[in-house]
Motif scaffolding. Structure first.
Motif, mmCIF file in Angstrom:
data_model
loop_
_atom_site.group_PDB
_atom_site.id
_atom_site.type_symbol
_atom_site.label_atom_id
_atom_site.label_comp_id
_atom_site.label_asym_id
_atom_site.label_seq_id
_atom_site.Cartn_x
_atom_site.Cartn_y
_atom_site.Cartn_z
ATOM 1 N N CYS A 54 41.409 -3.935 37.904
ATOM 2 C CA CYS A 54 42.471 -3.664 36.946
ATOM 3 C C CYS A 54 43.804 -3.549 37.685
ATOM 4 C CB CYS A 54 42.147 -2.362 36.233
ATOM 5 S SG CYS A 54 43.431 -1.823 35.097
ATOM 6 N N HIS A 56 46.196 -1.697 37.014
ATOM 7 C CA HIS A 56 46.713 -0.334 36.985
ATOM 8 C C HIS A 56 46.305 0.419 38.250
ATOM 9 C CE1 HIS A 56 46.590 3.944 35.204
ATOM 10 N NE2 HIS A 56 47.828 3.677 35.592
ATOM 11 N N LYS A 57 45.020 0.739 38.402
ATOM 12 C CA LYS A 57 44.562 1.473 39.586
ATOM 13 C C LYS A 57 43.191 0.986 40.043
ATOM 14 C CE LYS A 57 47.387 5.556 39.100
ATOM 15 N NZ LYS A 57 47.471 7.015 39.038
ATOM 16 N N ASN A 58 43.001 -0.328 39.955
ATOM 17 C CA ASN A 58 41.811 -0.986 40.522
ATOM 18 C C ASN A 58 40.486 -0.641 39.860
ATOM 19 O OD1 ASN A 58 43.213 -2.549 42.391
ATOM 20 N ND2 ASN A 58 43.288 -0.840 43.849
ATOM 21 N N GLY A 59 40.494 -0.283 38.602
ATOM 22 C CA GLY A 59 39.232 -0.095 37.893
ATOM 23 C C GLY A 59 38.406 -1.380 37.942
ATOM 24 N N CYS A 73 39.271 -1.382 30.440
ATOM 25 C CA CYS A 73 39.056 -0.901 31.801
ATOM 26 C C CYS A 73 38.295 0.427 31.749
ATOM 27 C CB CYS A 73 40.396 -0.718 32.509
ATOM 28 S SG CYS A 73 40.199 -0.020 34.151
ATOM 29 N N MET A 75 38.309 2.876 33.704
ATOM 30 C CA MET A 75 38.981 4.066 34.241
ATOM 31 C C MET A 75 39.937 4.713 33.239
ATOM 32 S SD MET A 75 39.519 3.286 38.265
ATOM 33 C CE MET A 75 40.261 4.871 38.544
ATOM 34 N N HIS A 76 40.848 3.935 32.667
ATOM 35 C CA HIS A 76 41.834 4.537 31.750
ATOM 36 C C HIS A 76 41.982 3.724 30.465
ATOM 37 C CE1 HIS A 76 43.062 5.362 36.000
ATOM 38 N NE2 HIS A 76 42.900 6.588 35.553
ATOM 39 N N GLU A 77 41.041 2.809 30.244
ATOM 40 C CA GLU A 77 40.907 2.076 28.981
ATOM 41 C C GLU A 77 42.063 1.145 28.635
ATOM 42 O OE1 GLU A 77 39.754 4.942 26.026
ATOM 43 O OE2 GLU A 77 37.720 4.991 26.820
ATOM 44 N N ARG A 78 42.753 0.623 29.627
ATOM 45 C CA ARG A 78 43.719 -0.426 29.287
ATOM 46 C C ARG A 78 42.939 -1.613 28.748
ATOM 47 N NH1 ARG A 78 49.065 0.136 33.010
ATOM 48 N NH2 ARG A 78 49.110 2.376 32.746
#
Ligand code: FES
Length: 119
Positions: A54, A56-59, A73, A75-78
């Motif tokens: 991802c 954002h932060k590599n999910g 994603c 991790m944070h559901e983007r």
């Protein structure tokens, strides 16, 4: 590197999976020479490949929930549109996508590969 050579990057077709073994509406992680790819097979039968991280932060996108043509994603559901790699609003960003071909029941991904050529 030889002084009379230059480095070029070309696309190379790499076999990464057996089509019938790909889960439907679920991601699968494949790795090849430093590339980590998320494969997605839709209920329509189409297969798409994106970079497995991802923006954002590599999910790990292959572990995300797949809904229609999107993956959330883990991790944070983007929400990411898998065929284009576009992160959906209100978030921004893009995940690199890879060209796919299916031949004789095998899935191939076009990956960049650097090599030296004489000049
Ligand atoms: S790492 Fe994917 S949304 Fe944060």
């Amino acid at each position: 590197m030889d002084r009379n050579a230059k480095r070029v990057t070309e696309l190379k077709w790499v076999e990464v999976a057996v089509y019938d073994e790909l889960p439907v509406q679920t991601g699968k992680t494949v790795r090849y020479r430093g590339h980590e790819i998320a494969l997605f097979r839709f209920t329509s039968g189409k297969v798409h490949a994106v970079q497995n991280r991802c923006p954002h932060k590599n999910g790990v996108l292959a572990e995300g929930l797949v809904c229609d043509e999107h993956v959330y994603c883990p991790m944070h559901e983007r929400k990411i549109h898998i065929p284009s790699g576009a992160v959906q609003k209100p978030d921004t960003g893009c995940v690199p996508t890879y060209e796919i071909k299916i031949e004789n029941g095998l899935v191939y991904v076009a990956l960049p590969e650097a090599r030296e050529v004489a000049v």
